[in-house]
Motif scaffolding. Structure first.
Motif, PDB file in Angstrom:
ATOM      1  N   SER A  82      -8.765   2.746  -0.097  1.00  0.00           N
ATOM      2  CA  SER A  82      -8.684   1.518  -0.899  1.00  0.00           C
ATOM      3  C   SER A  82      -8.942   0.279  -0.059  1.00  0.00           C
ATOM      4  O   SER A  82      -9.557  -0.682  -0.531  1.00  0.00           O
ATOM      5  CB  SER A  82      -7.310   1.414  -1.576  1.00  0.00           C
ATOM      6  OG  SER A  82      -6.279   1.212  -0.625  1.00  0.00           O
ATOM      7  N   TYR A 128      -5.698   7.535   0.072  1.00  0.00           N
ATOM      8  CA  TYR A 128      -5.911   6.420  -0.855  1.00  0.00           C
ATOM      9  C   TYR A 128      -5.629   5.075  -0.186  1.00  0.00           C
ATOM     10  O   TYR A 128      -6.304   4.074  -0.462  1.00  0.00           O
ATOM     11  CB  TYR A 128      -5.037   6.581  -2.094  1.00  0.00           C
ATOM     12  CG  TYR A 128      -5.742   7.326  -3.203  1.00  0.00           C
ATOM     13  CD1 TYR A 128      -6.723   6.708  -3.964  1.00  0.00           C
ATOM     14  CD2 TYR A 128      -5.439   8.652  -3.479  1.00  0.00           C
ATOM     15  CE1 TYR A 128      -7.388   7.384  -4.970  1.00  0.00           C
ATOM     16  CE2 TYR A 128      -6.092   9.346  -4.490  1.00  0.00           C
ATOM     17  CZ  TYR A 128      -7.072   8.702  -5.229  1.00  0.00           C
ATOM     18  OH  TYR A 128      -7.738   9.370  -6.228  1.00  0.00           O
ATOM     19  N   ASP A 129      -4.653   5.074   0.679  1.00  0.00           N
ATOM     20  CA  ASP A 129      -4.317   3.845   1.404  1.00  0.00           C
ATOM     21  C   ASP A 129      -5.533   3.333   2.178  1.00  0.00           C
ATOM     22  O   ASP A 129      -5.974   2.191   1.998  1.00  0.00           O
ATOM     23  CB  ASP A 129      -3.151   4.137   2.356  1.00  0.00           C
ATOM     24  CG  ASP A 129      -2.667   2.886   3.082  1.00  0.00           C
ATOM     25  OD1 ASP A 129      -3.206   1.790   2.830  1.00  0.00           O
ATOM     26  OD2 ASP A 129      -1.742   3.017   3.905  1.00  0.00           O
ATOM     27  N   TYR A 153       0.782   4.076  -2.870  1.00  0.00           N
ATOM     28  CA  TYR A 153      -0.050   5.290  -2.919  1.00  0.00           C
ATOM     29  C   TYR A 153       0.761   6.518  -2.520  1.00  0.00           C
ATOM     30  O   TYR A 153       0.605   7.598  -3.106  1.00  0.00           O
ATOM     31  CB  TYR A 153      -1.262   5.142  -2.003  1.00  0.00           C
ATOM     32  CG  TYR A 153      -2.232   4.080  -2.449  1.00  0.00           C
ATOM     33  CD1 TYR A 153      -2.900   4.196  -3.667  1.00  0.00           C
ATOM     34  CD2 TYR A 153      -2.484   2.957  -1.670  1.00  0.00           C
ATOM     35  CE1 TYR A 153      -3.792   3.228  -4.090  1.00  0.00           C
ATOM     36  CE2 TYR A 153      -3.372   1.980  -2.079  1.00  0.00           C
ATOM     37  CZ  TYR A 153      -4.020   2.107  -3.284  1.00  0.00           C
ATOM     38  OH  TYR A 153      -4.889   1.140  -3.703  1.00  0.00           O
ATOM     39  N   VAL A 176     -13.150   7.491  -7.762  1.00  0.00           N
ATOM     40  CA  VAL A 176     -12.014   7.818  -6.889  1.00  0.00           C
ATOM     41  C   VAL A 176     -10.739   7.213  -7.476  1.00  0.00           C
ATOM     42  O   VAL A 176      -9.672   7.841  -7.473  1.00  0.00           O
ATOM     43  CB  VAL A 176     -12.251   7.296  -5.459  1.00  0.00           C
ATOM     44  CG1 VAL A 176     -11.047   7.597  -4.569  1.00  0.00           C
ATOM     45  CG2 VAL A 176     -13.505   7.924  -4.870  1.00  0.00           C
ATOM     46  N   GLY A 177     -10.858   5.998  -8.008  1.00  0.00           N
ATOM     47  CA  GLY A 177      -9.716   5.362  -8.667  1.00  0.00           C
ATOM     48  C   GLY A 177      -9.299   6.111  -9.920  1.00  0.00           C
ATOM     49  O   GLY A 177      -8.097   6.227 -10.217  1.00  0.00           O
ATOM     50  N   ASN A 212     -16.578   3.873  -6.205  1.00  0.00           N
ATOM     51  CA  ASN A 212     -15.140   3.801  -5.988  1.00  0.00           C
ATOM     52  C   ASN A 212     -14.354   3.928  -7.289  1.00  0.00           C
ATOM     53  O   ASN A 212     -13.171   4.285  -7.267  1.00  0.00           O
ATOM     54  CB  ASN A 212     -14.786   2.507  -5.267  1.00  0.00           C
ATOM     55  CG  ASN A 212     -15.330   2.468  -3.856  1.00  0.00           C
ATOM     56  OD1 ASN A 212     -14.750   3.039  -2.945  1.00  0.00           O
ATOM     57  ND2 ASN A 212     -16.470   1.816  -3.662  1.00  0.00           N
ATOM     58  N   LEU A 258      -6.968   8.822  -9.193  1.00  0.00           N
ATOM     59  CA  LEU A 258      -5.607   8.308  -9.001  1.00  0.00           C
ATOM     60  C   LEU A 258      -4.916   8.120 -10.354  1.00  0.00           C
ATOM     61  O   LEU A 258      -3.716   8.381 -10.486  1.00  0.00           O
ATOM     62  CB  LEU A 258      -5.648   6.986  -8.241  1.00  0.00           C
ATOM     63  CG  LEU A 258      -4.313   6.249  -8.070  1.00  0.00           C
ATOM     64  CD1 LEU A 258      -3.317   7.105  -7.290  1.00  0.00           C
ATOM     65  CD2 LEU A 258      -4.537   4.905  -7.357  1.00  0.00           C
ATOM     66  N   SER A 295       0.809  -1.216   0.000  1.00  0.00           N
ATOM     67  CA  SER A 295       0.000   0.000   0.000  1.00  0.00           C
ATOM     68  C   SER A 295       0.850   1.277   0.000  1.00  0.00           C
ATOM     69  O   SER A 295       0.331   2.370  -0.230  1.00  0.00           O
ATOM     70  CB  SER A 295      -0.938   0.015   1.216  1.00  0.00           C
ATOM     71  OG  SER A 295      -0.202  -0.093   2.422  1.00  0.00           O
ATOM     72  N   CYS A 325       1.264   9.765  -4.697  1.00  0.00           N
ATOM     73  CA  CYS A 325       0.433  10.888  -4.235  1.00  0.00           C
ATOM     74  C   CYS A 325       1.022  11.709  -3.102  1.00  0.00           C
ATOM     75  O   CYS A 325       0.420  12.712  -2.695  1.00  0.00           O
ATOM     76  CB  CYS A 325      -0.938  10.357  -3.775  1.00  0.00           C
ATOM     77  SG  CYS A 325      -1.786   9.326  -4.983  1.00  0.00           S
ATOM     78  N   LEU A 359      -7.838   0.310  -7.699  1.00  0.00           N
ATOM     79  CA  LEU A 359      -7.851   0.243  -6.239  1.00  0.00           C
ATOM     80  C   LEU A 359      -7.728  -1.186  -5.749  1.00  0.00           C
ATOM     81  O   LEU A 359      -7.282  -1.434  -4.623  1.00  0.00           O
ATOM     82  CB  LEU A 359      -9.128   0.892  -5.698  1.00  0.00           C
ATOM     83  CG  LEU A 359      -9.261   2.395  -5.930  1.00  0.00           C
ATOM     84  CD1 LEU A 359     -10.540   2.931  -5.307  1.00  0.00           C
ATOM     85  CD2 LEU A 359      -8.048   3.150  -5.389  1.00  0.00           C
TER      86      LEU A 359
END
Length: 362
Positions: free
Chosen positions: A89, A85-86, A73, A335-336, A332, A339, A70, A77, A200
């Motif tokens: 996700s 995000y960690d 991220y 949100v991905g 979701n 990223l 993880s 970012c 994610l």
């Protein structure tokens, strides 16, 4: 180059993405088939983006050797957004595990008439036992099962398409009047959202898997092959579903309807394939949730895995599968997708900086 390891990586990549959404056909129906011919354009966008993110995640993991998968991220970012995000996700990954449980219950319910709790319970027990074995065993097991499921899915989609090819034009025109559940208001946003939720899922797992690779080339080739084969499977299944859209448009498990339209026996075989597909995604999802807070194969890891599995089972058998796919994945996915934009910007900056440095040196 250890090609056996390359194809194991590719198989694990595929297996992770198959899950209850793809294996049942519900995911392909909502994200691609429901847009008619434009869904194929969505598949091509998905192929390009999955190749990019898959290659990026696994090669960065191979190079950086993160303490936790993880941590990727934070690499992309920074600390603040990376922490968001960690944790985000992990919540999404666990919710996705619940979707897998619901999909397992719906599969046995639709084909065998068993209560949803039966299919969900069997899946939860098997998944928990495998997760307790640790990451290396997980990659080995699902890496071998994934390509088989993709081959069967392509076969069913291709046969259905061949049998009903003449119906595609009519089916595409009838879709707007069928009120089929869609992932977004247009095909491009649906494809982007699809890659977003896949990201994610994949980020932490591919970064951890990449750390076990012998070279960047080996890791990258595994990701590219996996993304290509998976996207081909999505495209063939999407077209197959389109050719029989009147039959599958309102089904919880469209792939069972499609295979049953070919042969009742094939539907029985495919019910097992679907169940195996759910298994290959549920395992790394549960592992990712547990390993985020505890060390792989430790006592705390085993306790947390069992607790998360039981809670997931209780929730998963209570909620409708198709609705879970639509709400959990779509929300979701955006949100991905954000990223994805961050990754592209970071890579462009790296290329510009590298080019400027080379020009100065010259």
């Amino acid at each position: 180059m250890d090609y056996k390891k390359v194809f194991t990586f590719a198989g694990a990549f595929i297996a992770y993405l198959i899950g209850s959404g793809f294996a049942t056909g519900q995911e392909v129906l909502q994200y691609f088939t429901s847009y008619g011919y434009w869904g194929i354009a969505g598949v091509l966008v998905t192929l390009l983006l999955l190749m990019y993110v898959g290659y990026s995640f696994i090669t960065v993991g191979q190079r950086e050797q993160f303490e936790r998968g993880s941590d990727i991220y934070k690499y992309y970012c920074g600390n603040i957004l990376g922490n968001f995000y960690d944790y985000f996700s992990i919540v999404f990954i666990y919710l996705s595990f619940i979707v897998m449980v619901a999909g397992a219950g719906a599969t046995l319910n639709q084909h065998y008439g068993q209560p949803v709790v039966v299919g969900g319970t069997i899946m939860t027990i098997i998944v928990t036992l495998v997760v307790l074995m640790g990451l290396n065993k997980i990659v080995d097991i699902i890496g071998k099962i994934g390509p088989i499921i993709v081959f069967m899915s392509i076969a069913v989609g291709a046969i259905t398409l061949f049998m009903n090819f003449g119906h595609i034009g009519e089916a595409s025109r009838s879709i707007p009047d069928m009120n089929i559940m869609q992932a977004s208001s247009n095909w491009f946003m649906a494809a982007t959202s699809y890659v977003g939720f896949c990201m994610l899922w994949l980020a932490s797992f591919l970064a951890s898997m990449g750390a076990t690779a012998d070279s960047k080339k080996q890791a990258g080739m595994g990701a590219i092959i996996g993304a290509t084969l998976f996207s081909i499977a999505v495209g063939v299944v999407a077209m197959g579903l389109l050719s029989v859209i009147e039959l599958v448009g309102k089904s919880e498990i469209p792939m069972l309807i499609m295979s049953g339209n070919i042969s009742p026996f094939l539907a029985t075989v495919f019910s097992i394939i679907v169940y195996c597909g759910i298994f290959t995604t549920a395992v790394p999802l549960l592992w990712s949730a547990s390993s985020r807070f505890t060390e792989d194969k430790s006592k705390n890891f085993k306790v947390l895995t069992i607790v998360l599995a039981v809670v997931g089972l209780i929730v998963g058998v209570k909620l409708p599968f198709s609705k879970l796919v639509n709400v959990v994945y779509v929300l979701n996915g955006y949100v991905g997708a954000a990223l994805l934009v961050i990754m592209i910007v970071k890579d462009i900056k790296k290329i510009v900086t590298k080019t400027a440095s080379e020009e100065e040196a010259a």
